[in-house]
Write a protein that holds these residues in place. Structure first.
Motif, PDB file in Angstrom:
ATOM      1  N   TYR A   8       1.887  12.386  10.631  1.00  0.00           N
ATOM      2  CA  TYR A   8       2.427  11.676   9.475  1.00  0.00           C
ATOM      3  C   TYR A   8       3.255  10.505   9.960  1.00  0.00           C
ATOM      4  N   ILE A   9       3.588   9.602   9.050  1.00  0.00           N
ATOM      5  CA  ILE A   9       4.518   8.530   9.360  1.00  0.00           C
ATOM      6  C   ILE A   9       5.516   8.397   8.216  1.00  0.00           C
ATOM      7  N   GLY A  10       6.693   7.874   8.532  1.00  0.00           N
ATOM      8  CA  GLY A  10       7.715   7.600   7.542  1.00  0.00           C
ATOM      9  C   GLY A  10       8.054   6.127   7.533  1.00  0.00           C
ATOM     10  N   ILE A  11       8.252   5.588   6.343  1.00  0.00           N
ATOM     11  CA  ILE A  11       8.599   4.187   6.163  1.00  0.00           C
ATOM     12  C   ILE A  11       9.955   4.106   5.484  1.00  0.00           C
ATOM     13  N   ASN A  12      10.877   3.347   6.067  1.00  0.00           N
ATOM     14  CA  ASN A  12      12.141   3.070   5.402  1.00  0.00           C
ATOM     15  C   ASN A  12      11.931   1.950   4.390  1.00  0.00           C
ATOM     16  N   SER A  13      12.035   2.279   3.114  1.00  0.00           N
ATOM     17  CA  SER A  13      11.850   1.275   2.074  1.00  0.00           C
ATOM     18  C   SER A  13      12.508   1.750   0.791  1.00  0.00           C
ATOM     19  N   THR A  14      13.101   0.799   0.068  1.00  0.00           N
ATOM     20  CA  THR A  14      13.641   1.087  -1.261  1.00  0.00           C
ATOM     21  C   THR A  14      12.673   0.641  -2.354  1.00  0.00           C
ATOM     22  N   ARG A  15      11.507   0.126  -1.979  1.00  0.00           N
ATOM     23  CA  ARG A  15      10.534  -0.409  -2.946  1.00  0.00           C
ATOM     24  C   ARG A  15       9.556   0.682  -3.376  1.00  0.00           C
ATOM     25  N   GLN A  16      10.101   1.728  -3.989  1.00  0.00           N
ATOM     26  CA  GLN A  16       9.283   2.890  -4.302  1.00  0.00           C
ATOM     27  C   GLN A  16       8.170   2.580  -5.305  1.00  0.00           C
ATOM     28  N   ALA A  17       8.473   1.828  -6.348  1.00  0.00           N
ATOM     29  CA  ALA A  17       7.447   1.521  -7.347  1.00  0.00           C
ATOM     30  C   ALA A  17       6.309   0.710  -6.728  1.00  0.00           C
ATOM     31  N   GLU A  18       6.665  -0.255  -5.866  1.00  0.00           N
ATOM     32  CA  GLU A  18       5.630  -1.060  -5.216  1.00  0.00           C
ATOM     33  C   GLU A  18       4.782  -0.208  -4.280  1.00  0.00           C
ATOM     34  N   TRP A  19       5.426   0.680  -3.522  1.00  0.00           N
ATOM     35  CA  TRP A  19       4.675   1.545  -2.618  1.00  0.00           C
ATOM     36  C   TRP A  19       3.759   2.494  -3.391  1.00  0.00           C
ATOM     37  N   GLU A  20       4.227   3.004  -4.519  1.00  0.00           N
ATOM     38  CA  GLU A  20       3.373   3.914  -5.293  1.00  0.00           C
ATOM     39  C   GLU A  20       2.109   3.200  -5.764  1.00  0.00           C
ATOM     40  N   GLY A  21       2.264   1.989  -6.296  1.00  0.00           N
ATOM     41  CA  GLY A  21       1.086   1.251  -6.734  1.00  0.00           C
ATOM     42  C   GLY A  21       0.153   0.902  -5.591  1.00  0.00           C
ATOM     43  N   PHE A  22       0.731   0.565  -4.428  1.00  0.00           N
ATOM     44  CA  PHE A  22      -0.067   0.201  -3.260  1.00  0.00           C
ATOM     45  C   PHE A  22      -0.783   1.418  -2.686  1.00  0.00           C
ATOM     46  N   ALA A  23      -0.047   2.507  -2.480  1.00  0.00           N
ATOM     47  CA  ALA A  23      -0.612   3.695  -1.827  1.00  0.00           C
ATOM     48  C   ALA A  23      -1.674   4.370  -2.685  1.00  0.00           C
ATOM     49  N   THR A  24      -1.483   4.403  -3.979  1.00  0.00           N
ATOM     50  CA  THR A  24      -2.443   5.079  -4.853  1.00  0.00           C
ATOM     51  C   THR A  24      -3.530   4.134  -5.354  1.00  0.00           C
ATOM     52  N   GLY A  25      -3.123   2.958  -5.866  1.00  0.00           N
ATOM     53  CA  GLY A  25      -4.075   2.069  -6.514  1.00  0.00           C
ATOM     54  C   GLY A  25      -4.963   1.301  -5.573  1.00  0.00           C
ATOM     55  N   LEU A  26      -4.487   1.021  -4.346  1.00  0.00           N
ATOM     56  CA  LEU A  26      -5.311   0.312  -3.369  1.00  0.00           C
ATOM     57  C   LEU A  26      -5.835   1.279  -2.307  1.00  0.00           C
ATOM     58  N   LEU A  27      -4.922   1.975  -1.624  1.00  0.00           N
ATOM     59  CA  LEU A  27      -5.346   2.842  -0.521  1.00  0.00           C
ATOM     60  C   LEU A  27      -6.085   4.088  -1.002  1.00  0.00           C
ATOM     61  N   GLY A  28      -5.719   4.592  -2.195  1.00  0.00           N
ATOM     62  CA  GLY A  28      -6.379   5.791  -2.712  1.00  0.00           C
ATOM     63  C   GLY A  28      -5.694   7.084  -2.335  1.00  0.00           C
ATOM     64  N   MET A  29      -4.428   7.022  -1.902  1.00  0.00           N
ATOM     65  CA  MET A  29      -3.680   8.235  -1.606  1.00  0.00           C
ATOM     66  C   MET A  29      -3.243   8.927  -2.904  1.00  0.00           C
ATOM     67  N   GLN A  30      -2.787  10.153  -2.776  1.00  0.00           N
ATOM     68  CA  GLN A  30      -2.300  10.932  -3.909  1.00  0.00           C
ATOM     69  C   GLN A  30      -0.790  11.022  -3.872  1.00  0.00           C
ATOM     70  N   LYS A  31      -0.110  10.608  -4.942  1.00  0.00           N
ATOM     71  CA  LYS A  31       1.343  10.747  -5.034  1.00  0.00           C
ATOM     72  C   LYS A  31       1.678  12.220  -5.268  1.00  0.00           C
ATOM     73  N   VAL A  32       2.666  12.704  -4.513  1.00  0.00           N
ATOM     74  CA  VAL A  32       3.124  14.083  -4.652  1.00  0.00           C
ATOM     75  C   VAL A  32       4.449  14.066  -5.397  1.00  0.00           C
TER      76      VAL A  32
END
Length: 326
Positions: A8-32
């Motif tokens: 796994y990897i961890g990213i230090n970021s406060t941009r949670q909404a942007e990461w959620e849209g990027f990780a799910t909508g582009l990359l295709g990951m599943q938000k937990v």
């Protein structure tokens, strides 16, 4: 004590909404769903692969490296401590947060935090991708790969190669030092770029279908500055991919078709082609940037020389299912 994969990897970021849209909508990951300020994302049957901490300076927070057994974890910790590297054994609090049985942490000479663990938790419910994709190539190959900027490659070679046991796959010296390391059959799970800087350059996830990548490319083009490197093919691992600007200050490579190496017989060598056979135009750089121009000239020379990478190994649904089940 061998490290077997990038877990796994961890990213230090406060941009949670942007990461959620990027990780799910582009990359295709599943938000937990998770309480607190962290964002957790699945790629397969593991409970998490990507962790966005909700704090920090928009950079890499940690890399989580897997070993097979508690005895392997103890042996790794002892080897690091004998070499003068400070190791922290974490209790149930952080282990539970990472969804693993046991966990240690330490830092490389550039100050990057590494975690090593055993006993990853498996989810009881199936993986549900954030957009329609065929799935991610994980299993025994791990999550993907991470590439770091480093101040001096020579200062980190001993740490990763000799202490951690990462094996050099290949390396390039132009226009800057590039070293690629494998810990399993994936061509590289880790690489370093001798740019004189520190921090993460990109992480990569590999898909099971080229169409997943092509459709991701279309989606990324609809985002503001969504494409950092155009679609292309690397000359060393032969992956077809593009790079997207992540919500934080680095890239994510989205690819398919990388070669699998045999760790038992592989011999490292210097590469002179590329780093891309074609494509991967550095769109994030100004048109007259020297690095962009140098990279373009290198792949044009590759084209003039007629360099050809072998065709990707065909996808086998049965084999992919076995790998994911391991």
């Amino acid at each position: 004590m061998s490290i077997t994969s990038l877990g796994y990897i961890g990213i230090n970021s406060t941009r949670q909404a942007e990461w959620e849209g990027f990780a799910t909508g582009l990359l295709g990951m599943q938000k937990v769903d998770q309480g607190g300020g962290m964002g957790l994302y699945r790629m397969d049957d593991r409970k998490q692969r990507l962790i966005v901490t909700g704090e920090g300076d928009e950079d890499l927070a940690f890399m989580g490296w897997e070993v097979d057994t508690p005895a392997d974890l103890d042996a790794l910790a002892a080897r690091l401590e004998n070499a003068g590297v400070r190791v922290t054994l974490h209790g149930a609090g952080l282990s539970d947060q990472r969804h693993v049985a046991r966990l240690i942490s330490f830092h490389d000479p550039d100050g990057n935090r590494l975690e090593a663990f055993c006993g990853p938790e498996i989810a009881s419910d199936p993986f549900l991708s954030g957009r329609p994709i065929s799935g991610f190539k994980t299993g025994s190959l791990g999550m993907g790969h991470v590439v770091l900027h480093v101040a001096r490659v020579e200062g980190l070679l001993h740490f990763y190669r000799d202490l951690l046991g990462f094996r050099v796959t290949d390396y390039g010296l132009t226009p800057y030092p590039l070293y690629f390391f494998h810990v399993n059959g994936r061509h590289h799970s880790f690489a370093m770029v001798g740019s004189g800087r520190k921090g993460v350059h990109h992480f990569m996830v590999e898909l099971l279908s080229l169409d997943d990548v092509g459709q991701g490319y279309d989606i990324a083009q609809q985002r503001d500055e969504g494409i950092a490197y155009s679609l292309g093919r690397h000359s060393n691992d032969h992956m077809m991919s593009f790079y997207s600007n992540a919500p934080s200050n680095f890239f994510v490579e989205y690819g398919w078709g990388a070669q699998i190496v045999d760790p038992a017989s592989w011999e490292p060598f210097e590469t002179t082609e590329g780093p891309s056979t074609w494509g991967h135009e550095r769109l994030h750089l100004p048109e007259d940037n020297p690095v962009r121009l140098k990279m373009r000239e290198m792949r044009h020379k590759t084209a003039r020389d007629g360099f050809r990478a072998p065709d990707p190994q065909p996808n086998c649904a049965w084999l992919d299912a076995v790998v994911r089940a391991e």
